[in-house]
Design an enzyme around this catalytic site. Structure first.
Site, PDB file in Angstrom:
ATOM      1  N   GLY A  69       0.812  -1.202   0.000  1.00  0.00           N
ATOM      2  CA  GLY A  69       0.000   0.000   0.000  1.00  0.00           C
ATOM      3  C   GLY A  69       0.850   1.259   0.000  1.00  0.00           C
ATOM      4  CB  THR A  70       4.017   2.107   1.728  1.00  0.00           C
ATOM      5  OG1 THR A  70       3.479   2.020   3.054  1.00  0.00           O
ATOM      6  CG2 THR A  70       5.051   3.219   1.683  1.00  0.00           C
ATOM      7  CD  GLN A 177      -6.761   1.304   8.794  1.00  0.00           C
ATOM      8  OE1 GLN A 177      -7.612   0.539   9.225  1.00  0.00           O
ATOM      9  NE2 GLN A 177      -5.464   1.086   8.947  1.00  0.00           N
ATOM     10  CG  HIS A 196      -1.293  -5.582   5.437  1.00  0.00           C
ATOM     11  ND1 HIS A 196      -0.756  -4.717   4.523  1.00  0.00           N
ATOM     12  CD2 HIS A 196      -1.182  -4.964   6.635  1.00  0.00           C
ATOM     13  CE1 HIS A 196      -0.324  -3.637   5.141  1.00  0.00           C
ATOM     14  NE2 HIS A 196      -0.588  -3.751   6.421  1.00  0.00           N
ATOM     15  CB  CYS A 320       4.653   6.429  25.984  1.00  0.00           C
ATOM     16  SG  CYS A 320       4.321   7.871  26.993  1.00  0.00           S
TER      17      CYS A 320
END
Length: 462
Positions: A69-70, A177, A196, A320
């Site tokens: 996809g990238t 998505q 995926h 974080c």
């Protein structure tokens, strides 16, 4: 062990597994060759392209398969910008795009192009009028995701596509998505997606470029996939990707309604069960399977590890858990809390019992992490009115310690008094204002600190 991270990668769909195994025997040859094995491979590739194009809502000759996809996003952006270079070098993107889009934008800017970032509201959606205002005569391409990967908010693609059409600007939609749940509405020009995300095998993306869109593929020329995705096609994976896309679409209506009910339960129950929680993203215009919430006074990485110990695989956009210790660009653009961020994205078939057990486990896990960090158990009592100020030195301390220290001392100043927090963690710029909004306190602003970092000033009003 319940897997709640389908937004990162959905489990392989049974139909994808069957198609993959079958095509390993039938689709290994070169589909560009004219002998029997090549013709058989070509038939498989053509059938997969037709199935994928039907799901996307485009012509088969408008769609190519890419290695990810990238790669589809990068090829789409670079090809569209190059094809319209005589128009200008302007690229317009939303502030919450996937990193693949933002990295392509950074490279475009480094090469001398211009990039305009359109802000989003607190729900994570762009304002169509604001997006339209960013388009001008020099805009070569606009990019807008169909739904956000971190918080699930759906974007007003149809309205933005109409604005782009009126401005004569092609719109590239990152549909990674949402494509498994349904086609992207609106008059878009280019579309990218990744297998995926819907239960297909990893290593397959797709790029659709509508007829009439000026497009100049970049890089060395290649005969494969219309020159837009060089290299030998991974035919078994492509066949499995197309077969699984058709399968999940057939199940989408029923599964969407079922998972939306489970997510609605999480959205409602988490704030009731866990104090000091902010559920983020649009409550209505959202993906059916995804919910994100942030917990005050919690280290996101520790929280994810503790949930993993309890048997739940979830993800986070929290600062974080970032290798760079910087806040999620999505949460930052939305102006919401980044501490203790948890993204739950349910794969198809998730039983209600798993969600119920997650809700049973979560309060104790959050309480345990807060206790270890020394977080305050309750808001401070209100003292008499007066003046006063305190300085909290949180330099060199990472999230969520600066906010915890602020919460501990806010009760030590009278109403009208201020607390100045010294911090050099980038997350403080987002989390301290978010804490003020959640706690009903006034965020005065920030100023340089002579001791390093930034001084964040909070006035007690409640």
């Amino acid at each position: 062990m319940p897997y709640f991270d389908a937004a990162s990668a959905a489990p392989l769909h049974p139909v994808a597994r069957q198609a993959l195994l079958a095509s390993l025997d039938e689709g290994w040859a070169d589909p560009a060759r004219l002998y029997r094995e090549g013709r058989r491979a070509r038939l498989l590739l053509d059938a997969a392209r037709e199935a994928a194009a039907e799901a996307v809502g485009c012509r088969p000759d408008e769609l190519v398969f890419t290695p990810s996809g990238t790669r589809a996003v990068h090829a789409g952006i670079s090809g569209a910008l190059a094809g319209r270079r005589r128009v200008g070098s302007g690229l317009v993107v939303s502030a919450v795009e996937h990193s693949s889009v933002l990295h392509a934008a950074e490279r475009h800017a480094a090469a001398g192009g211009t990039v305009t970032e359109v802000p989003v509201g607190r729900s994570g959606a762009v304002d169509p009028e604001g997006f339209a205002a960013a388009l001008d005569a020099g805009t070569a391409l606009a990019c807008l995701q169909s739904a956000n990967h971190e918080v699930g908010t759906e974007q007003p693609v149809a309205e933005v596509a109409e604005a782009c059409r009126e401005a004569g600007v092609p719109l590239l939609v990152d549909a990674a998505q949402s494509l498994g749940w349904g086609p992207v509405e609106g008059d878009w020009s280019l579309l990218a997606a990744s297998a995926h995300k819907w239960g297909g095998p990893a290593g397959v993306g797709l790029l659709a470029v509508r007829k009439g869109v000026r497009f100049a593929p970049q890089g060395p020329a290649d005969e494969r996939e219309s020159g837009r995705a060089p290299g030998f096609e991974n035919l078994p994976a492509i066949v499995a990707a197309a077969a699984s896309l058709r399968a999940v679409r057939a199940e989408a209506a029923a599964e969407s309604a079922r998972l939306r009910g489970l997510v609605d339960r999480i959205r409602a129950r988490v704030p009731e069960l866990v104090p000091d929680v902010e559920v983020v993203g649009d409550p209505v215009a959202r993906l059916p399977h995804l919910v994100t919430f942030s917990c005050l006074y919690v280290d996101g990485e520790t929280l994810l590890h503790e949930l993993d110990r309890e048997g739940f695989s979830v993800s986070s956009g929290s600062s974080c858990t970032s290798s760079t210790l910087t806040p999620s660009h999505v949460l930052r653009a939305m102006g919401v809390l980044s501490e203790g961020n948890v993204r739950v994205s349910l794969p198809a078939g998730t039983p209600a019992e798993d969600v119920d057990r997650f809700l049973d486990v979560l309060p104790g896990v959050v309480a345990g992490v807060r206790e270890r960090l020394g977080a305050p158990a309750a808001p401070a009592a209100v003292p008499a009115a007066g003046s006063g100020s305190l300085v909290v030195d949180a330099l060199g301390r990472r999230c969520p310690i600066p906010v915890i220290e602020l919460a501990k001392v806010i009760g030590d100043v009278p109403v009208g008094g201020t607390v100045t927090v010294l911090a050099d963690d980038a997350a403080a710029r987002l989390d301290i204002p978010a804490w003020c909004e959640m706690r009903g306190q006034e965020y005065v602003g920030e100023e340089p600190s002579e001791r390093g970092g930034v001084a964040y000033v909070v006035r007690r009003v409640a």
